[in-house]
Design a protein around this motif. Structure first.
Motif: not given
Ligand SMILES: C[S@@+](CC[C@H](N)C(=O)[O-])C[C@H]1O[C@@H](n2cnc3c(N)ncnc32)[C@H](O)[C@@H]1O
Length: 286
Positions: A242-246
Protein backbone atom coordinates in the motif's frame (compact mmCIF):
# COMPACT_ATOMS: atom_id res chain seq x y z
CA UNK A 1 21.91 31.37 29.15
CA UNK A 2 22.90 28.24 31.14
CA UNK A 3 22.31 29.90 34.56
CA UNK A 4 18.61 30.30 33.66
CA UNK A 5 18.13 26.74 32.57
CA UNK A 6 15.45 24.78 34.46
CA UNK A 7 15.78 21.51 32.63
CA UNK A 8 17.31 19.39 29.90
CA UNK A 9 15.94 17.58 26.88
CA UNK A 10 16.51 13.89 26.24
CA UNK A 11 15.66 12.43 22.85
CA UNK A 12 17.53 11.23 19.73
CA UNK A 13 17.11 14.45 17.76
CA UNK A 14 20.22 16.07 16.32
CA UNK A 15 20.88 18.93 13.92
CA UNK A 16 21.53 16.36 11.24
CA UNK A 17 18.35 14.30 11.53
CA UNK A 18 16.01 17.21 12.34
CA UNK A 19 17.03 19.07 9.20
CA UNK A 20 15.27 16.57 6.99
CA UNK A 21 12.31 15.99 9.22
CA UNK A 22 9.85 18.55 10.57
CA UNK A 23 8.01 15.27 11.25
CA UNK A 24 9.80 15.44 14.59
CA UNK A 25 6.83 17.30 15.98
CA UNK A 26 5.10 13.90 16.26
CA UNK A 27 7.95 12.56 18.38
CA UNK A 28 8.32 12.14 22.11
CA UNK A 29 10.99 13.82 24.26
CA UNK A 30 11.83 13.55 27.94
CA UNK A 31 12.38 16.76 29.92
CA UNK A 32 14.32 16.47 33.17
CA UNK A 33 13.48 19.35 35.51
CA UNK A 34 16.39 20.51 37.65
CA UNK A 35 16.56 22.90 40.62
CA UNK A 36 12.89 23.95 40.51
CA UNK A 37 10.68 23.04 43.46
CA UNK A 38 7.22 23.87 42.16
CA UNK A 39 5.40 21.49 39.79
CA UNK A 40 5.75 22.94 36.30
CA UNK A 41 3.61 20.30 34.64
CA UNK A 42 0.30 18.98 35.88
CA UNK A 43 -2.13 16.58 34.27
CA UNK A 44 -4.83 19.26 34.47
CA UNK A 45 -3.49 20.71 31.22
CA UNK A 46 -3.05 18.76 28.01
CA UNK A 47 -0.68 21.24 26.31
CA UNK A 48 2.24 23.43 27.38
CA UNK A 49 4.38 26.11 25.80
CA UNK A 50 8.04 25.23 26.29
CA UNK A 51 10.90 27.70 25.69
CA UNK A 52 14.17 25.99 24.81
CA UNK A 53 17.48 26.33 22.99
CA UNK A 54 16.99 27.12 19.32
CA UNK A 55 17.85 24.65 16.57
CA UNK A 56 20.95 25.56 14.64
CA UNK A 57 19.20 24.81 11.34
CA UNK A 58 17.81 26.89 8.48
CA UNK A 59 14.64 25.43 6.93
CA UNK A 60 13.79 26.42 3.33
CA UNK A 61 11.67 29.55 2.78
CA UNK A 62 8.54 27.47 2.24
CA UNK A 63 8.89 26.43 5.88
CA UNK A 64 9.78 29.84 7.27
CA UNK A 65 7.36 29.41 10.17
CA UNK A 66 9.74 26.71 11.45
CA UNK A 67 12.66 29.14 11.26
CA UNK A 68 10.73 31.75 13.20
CA UNK A 69 9.54 29.39 15.90
CA UNK A 70 12.48 27.12 16.41
CA UNK A 71 15.62 28.60 14.86
CA UNK A 72 15.86 32.23 16.10
CA UNK A 73 17.43 33.19 19.46
CA UNK A 74 15.28 30.68 21.35
CA UNK A 75 12.83 27.98 20.32
CA UNK A 76 9.18 27.86 21.42
CA UNK A 77 7.29 24.58 21.12
CA UNK A 78 3.68 23.81 21.94
CA UNK A 79 3.82 20.30 23.36
CA UNK A 80 1.27 17.72 24.38
CA UNK A 81 1.86 16.41 27.89
CA UNK A 82 2.09 12.63 28.20
CA UNK A 83 3.12 11.73 31.77
CA UNK A 84 5.82 12.00 34.42
CA UNK A 85 8.27 9.64 36.04
CA UNK A 86 9.95 11.34 39.02
CA UNK A 87 11.33 14.65 37.79
CA UNK A 88 11.28 13.46 34.16
CA UNK A 89 8.29 14.46 32.04
CA UNK A 90 7.39 12.99 28.66
CA UNK A 91 5.96 15.34 26.02
CA UNK A 92 5.13 15.11 22.32
CA UNK A 93 6.08 17.84 19.87
CA UNK A 94 9.22 19.37 21.36
CA UNK A 95 11.33 20.74 18.50
CA UNK A 96 14.59 20.71 20.44
CA UNK A 97 17.55 18.43 20.09
CA UNK A 98 19.04 16.07 22.63
CA UNK A 99 20.86 17.97 25.39
CA UNK A 100 19.07 21.30 24.76
CA UNK A 101 18.30 23.45 27.81
CA UNK A 102 14.78 24.39 28.84
CA UNK A 103 14.15 27.94 30.12
CA UNK A 104 10.43 28.15 30.71
CA UNK A 105 7.34 25.92 30.80
CA UNK A 106 3.91 27.53 30.67
CA UNK A 107 0.54 25.78 30.59
CA UNK A 108 -1.43 26.49 27.43
CA UNK A 109 -4.54 27.83 29.16
CA UNK A 110 -8.02 28.99 28.23
CA UNK A 111 -6.50 32.50 28.34
CA UNK A 112 -4.50 31.53 25.22
CA UNK A 113 -7.52 30.40 23.23
CA UNK A 114 -8.14 33.03 20.61
CA UNK A 115 -11.55 33.15 19.01
CA UNK A 116 -11.40 32.92 15.23
CA UNK A 117 -7.62 32.46 15.23
CA UNK A 118 -6.34 32.05 11.68
CA UNK A 119 -3.65 29.61 10.67
CA UNK A 120 -2.03 29.19 7.25
CA UNK A 121 -3.56 25.98 5.97
CA UNK A 122 -1.44 22.86 6.31
CA UNK A 123 -3.51 20.72 4.02
CA UNK A 124 -0.71 18.18 3.52
CA UNK A 125 -0.71 17.29 7.22
CA UNK A 126 -4.51 16.96 7.27
CA UNK A 127 -4.54 14.81 4.13
CA UNK A 128 -1.83 12.61 5.58
CA UNK A 129 -3.79 11.97 8.77
CA UNK A 130 -6.91 11.12 6.73
CA UNK A 131 -4.85 8.81 4.53
CA UNK A 132 -3.43 7.02 7.62
CA UNK A 133 -6.99 6.44 8.83
CA UNK A 134 -8.11 5.09 5.46
CA UNK A 135 -5.19 2.74 5.00
CA UNK A 136 -4.88 1.16 8.45
CA UNK A 137 -8.11 -0.94 8.27
CA UNK A 138 -6.98 -2.38 4.89
CA UNK A 139 -3.78 -3.89 6.31
CA UNK A 140 -4.18 -7.60 7.05
CA UNK A 141 -1.49 -10.13 7.81
CA UNK A 142 0.90 -11.42 10.43
CA UNK A 143 3.91 -9.33 9.45
CA UNK A 144 3.77 -5.74 8.21
CA UNK A 145 6.69 -3.55 7.10
CA UNK A 146 6.57 0.25 6.83
CA UNK A 147 9.35 1.40 4.47
CA UNK A 148 10.64 4.97 4.96
CA UNK A 149 8.87 5.08 8.32
CA UNK A 150 10.37 8.44 9.37
CA UNK A 151 9.57 8.96 13.05
CA UNK A 152 7.33 5.89 13.05
CA UNK A 153 4.03 7.75 13.39
CA UNK A 154 2.09 5.44 11.07
CA UNK A 155 4.12 2.36 12.05
CA UNK A 156 3.28 2.77 15.74
CA UNK A 157 -0.40 3.44 14.94
CA UNK A 158 -0.57 0.19 12.96
CA UNK A 159 1.09 -1.79 15.77
CA UNK A 160 -1.14 -0.20 18.43
CA UNK A 161 -4.31 -1.02 16.48
CA UNK A 162 -3.19 -4.58 15.68
CA UNK A 163 -1.52 -5.87 18.87
CA UNK A 164 -1.46 -9.52 17.68
CA UNK A 165 0.75 -8.95 14.65
CA UNK A 166 4.44 -8.05 14.20
CA UNK A 167 5.14 -4.63 12.74
CA UNK A 168 8.50 -3.44 11.40
CA UNK A 169 9.68 0.03 10.38
CA UNK A 170 12.73 0.79 8.28
CA UNK A 171 14.39 4.13 7.49
CA UNK A 172 17.89 5.30 6.65
CA UNK A 173 19.40 6.54 9.90
CA UNK A 174 19.98 4.54 13.11
CA UNK A 175 19.42 7.73 15.17
CA UNK A 176 15.90 7.98 13.72
CA UNK A 177 15.28 4.33 14.56
CA UNK A 178 16.41 4.98 18.16
CA UNK A 179 13.86 7.78 18.39
CA UNK A 180 11.17 5.51 16.89
CA UNK A 181 11.95 2.84 19.52
CA UNK A 182 11.73 5.48 22.26
CA UNK A 183 8.38 6.76 20.87
CA UNK A 184 6.99 3.20 20.83
CA UNK A 185 8.28 2.45 24.34
CA UNK A 186 6.71 5.57 25.88
CA UNK A 187 3.46 4.81 24.06
CA UNK A 188 3.56 1.26 25.46
CA UNK A 189 3.57 -0.41 22.02
CA UNK A 190 5.62 -3.62 22.13
CA UNK A 191 4.85 -5.55 18.91
CA UNK A 192 7.16 -3.39 16.80
CA UNK A 193 10.79 -3.36 15.62
CA UNK A 194 12.66 -0.49 13.96
CA UNK A 195 15.65 -1.34 11.79
CA UNK A 196 17.99 1.06 9.96
CA UNK A 197 18.23 0.29 6.24
CA UNK A 198 17.46 1.46 2.74
CA UNK A 199 14.50 0.73 0.50
CA UNK A 200 17.12 -0.32 -2.08
CA UNK A 201 18.52 -3.02 0.19
CA UNK A 202 16.00 -4.08 2.80
CA UNK A 203 17.55 -5.96 5.74
CA UNK A 204 15.03 -8.83 5.58
CA UNK A 205 14.89 -12.25 3.97
CA UNK A 206 12.89 -13.04 0.82
CA UNK A 207 9.09 -13.39 1.04
CA UNK A 208 8.96 -12.28 4.69
CA UNK A 209 6.06 -9.80 4.81
CA UNK A 210 2.30 -10.05 4.24
CA UNK A 211 1.91 -6.31 3.83
CA UNK A 212 4.29 -3.45 3.05
CA UNK A 213 3.39 0.24 3.35
CA UNK A 214 5.22 3.25 1.88
CA UNK A 215 3.79 6.54 3.03
CA UNK A 216 4.83 9.78 1.33
CA UNK A 217 8.16 8.14 0.72
CA UNK A 218 8.69 6.86 -2.84
CA UNK A 219 8.89 10.40 -4.31
CA UNK A 220 12.09 10.87 -2.26
CA UNK A 221 13.87 8.16 -4.25
CA UNK A 222 16.07 8.63 -7.33
CA UNK A 223 15.46 5.05 -8.43
CA UNK A 224 11.83 4.04 -7.75
CA UNK A 225 12.02 0.86 -9.94
CA UNK A 226 14.96 -0.43 -7.88
CA UNK A 227 13.02 0.07 -4.62
CA UNK A 228 9.86 -1.57 -6.04
CA UNK A 229 11.93 -4.59 -7.08
CA UNK A 230 13.47 -4.83 -3.59
CA UNK A 231 10.04 -4.45 -1.93
CA UNK A 232 8.78 -7.27 -4.16
CA UNK A 233 11.65 -9.48 -2.99
CA UNK A 234 10.63 -9.27 0.70
CA UNK A 235 6.89 -9.57 -0.02
CA UNK A 236 5.13 -12.95 0.23
CA UNK A 237 3.58 -14.14 -3.08
CA UNK A 238 0.16 -13.50 -1.50
CA UNK A 239 1.26 -10.12 -0.13
CA UNK A 240 0.08 -6.57 -0.76
CA UNK A 241 1.83 -3.20 -0.96
CA UNK A 242 0.00 0.00 0.00
CA UNK A 243 1.54 3.26 -1.18
CA UNK A 244 0.24 6.80 -0.68
CA UNK A 245 1.93 9.63 -2.57
CA UNK A 246 1.09 13.34 -2.83
CA UNK A 247 0.41 14.54 -6.37
CA UNK A 248 1.12 18.23 -5.67
CA UNK A 249 4.35 17.72 -3.72
CA UNK A 250 7.35 16.14 -5.41
CA UNK A 251 11.10 16.50 -5.76
CA UNK A 252 12.28 15.95 -9.34
CA UNK A 253 9.35 14.33 -11.12
CA UNK A 254 5.63 14.98 -10.60
CA UNK A 255 3.71 11.72 -10.84
CA UNK A 256 -0.02 11.18 -11.27
CA UNK A 257 -1.82 7.93 -10.39
CA UNK A 258 -1.24 6.64 -13.95
CA UNK A 259 2.50 7.25 -13.68
CA UNK A 260 2.59 5.22 -10.47
CA UNK A 261 0.49 2.51 -12.14
CA UNK A 262 3.05 2.20 -14.93
CA UNK A 263 5.98 2.03 -12.50
CA UNK A 264 4.28 -0.78 -10.56
CA UNK A 265 3.32 -2.73 -13.68
CA UNK A 266 6.86 -2.37 -15.07
CA UNK A 267 8.19 -3.73 -11.76
CA UNK A 268 5.99 -6.85 -12.14
CA UNK A 269 3.06 -6.01 -9.85
CA UNK A 270 -0.67 -6.12 -10.50
CA UNK A 271 -2.01 -2.77 -9.38
CA UNK A 272 -5.07 -0.73 -8.38
CA UNK A 273 -4.71 3.05 -8.27
CA UNK A 274 -7.06 5.82 -7.29
CA UNK A 275 -6.87 9.53 -6.70
CA UNK A 276 -8.32 11.25 -3.63
CA UNK A 277 -7.57 14.63 -1.99
CA UNK A 278 -4.65 15.23 -4.39
CA UNK A 279 -3.11 11.93 -3.29
CA UNK A 280 -2.36 8.80 -5.30
CA UNK A 281 -3.43 5.62 -3.47
CA UNK A 282 -1.67 2.62 -4.98
CA UNK A 283 -2.25 -1.00 -4.06
CA UNK A 284 0.25 -3.42 -5.58
CA UNK A 285 0.11 -7.21 -5.42
CA UNK A 286 1.88 -10.13 -7.10
C1 LIG B 1 8.23 12.46 3.98
S1 LIG B 1 9.04 11.29 4.98
C2 LIG B 1 7.69 10.21 5.34
C3 LIG B 1 7.88 9.49 6.63
C4 LIG B 1 6.72 8.60 7.09
N1 LIG B 1 6.44 7.56 6.13
C5 LIG B 1 5.48 9.41 7.38
O1 LIG B 1 4.56 9.38 6.54
O2 LIG B 1 5.41 10.04 8.43
C6 LIG B 1 10.01 10.33 3.83
C7 LIG B 1 10.92 9.34 4.54
O3 LIG B 1 11.54 8.52 3.55
C8 LIG B 1 12.84 8.21 4.04
N2 LIG B 1 13.70 7.73 2.95
C9 LIG B 1 14.24 8.44 1.93
N3 LIG B 1 15.00 7.63 1.16
C10 LIG B 1 14.93 6.38 1.70
C11 LIG B 1 15.51 5.12 1.37
N4 LIG B 1 16.32 4.96 0.32
N5 LIG B 1 15.21 4.06 2.15
C12 LIG B 1 14.41 4.18 3.22
N6 LIG B 1 13.84 5.35 3.58
C13 LIG B 1 14.11 6.44 2.84
C14 LIG B 1 13.31 9.53 4.65
O4 LIG B 1 14.41 9.33 5.53
C15 LIG B 1 12.05 9.99 5.35
O5 LIG B 1 11.98 9.54 6.67
Amino acid sequence: MDQLSIGKVYNYASEENMKILPLWKQSISAIEIMGVKEELFSEEYSHYIVIHDALNIRFPESRDELNRRFCAQLGASVVRYIRKQGNVHYVRGLMAENGASIYSILPYTSFDLIENAKFPKNSMEERKIKAFEEIIPLLNGEKILDVGCGLGTLTIKIAAMKPDISVYGVDLQESLMKQCRFNAEIEGVGNIKFVAGSAYELPFEDAYFDVITCFFMLHHLDDVPKALKEIKRVLKPTGEVFVVEPIDHFHDIQRNPDDWKKLFIDAGYAVDVRKKHKLSYIKGFL
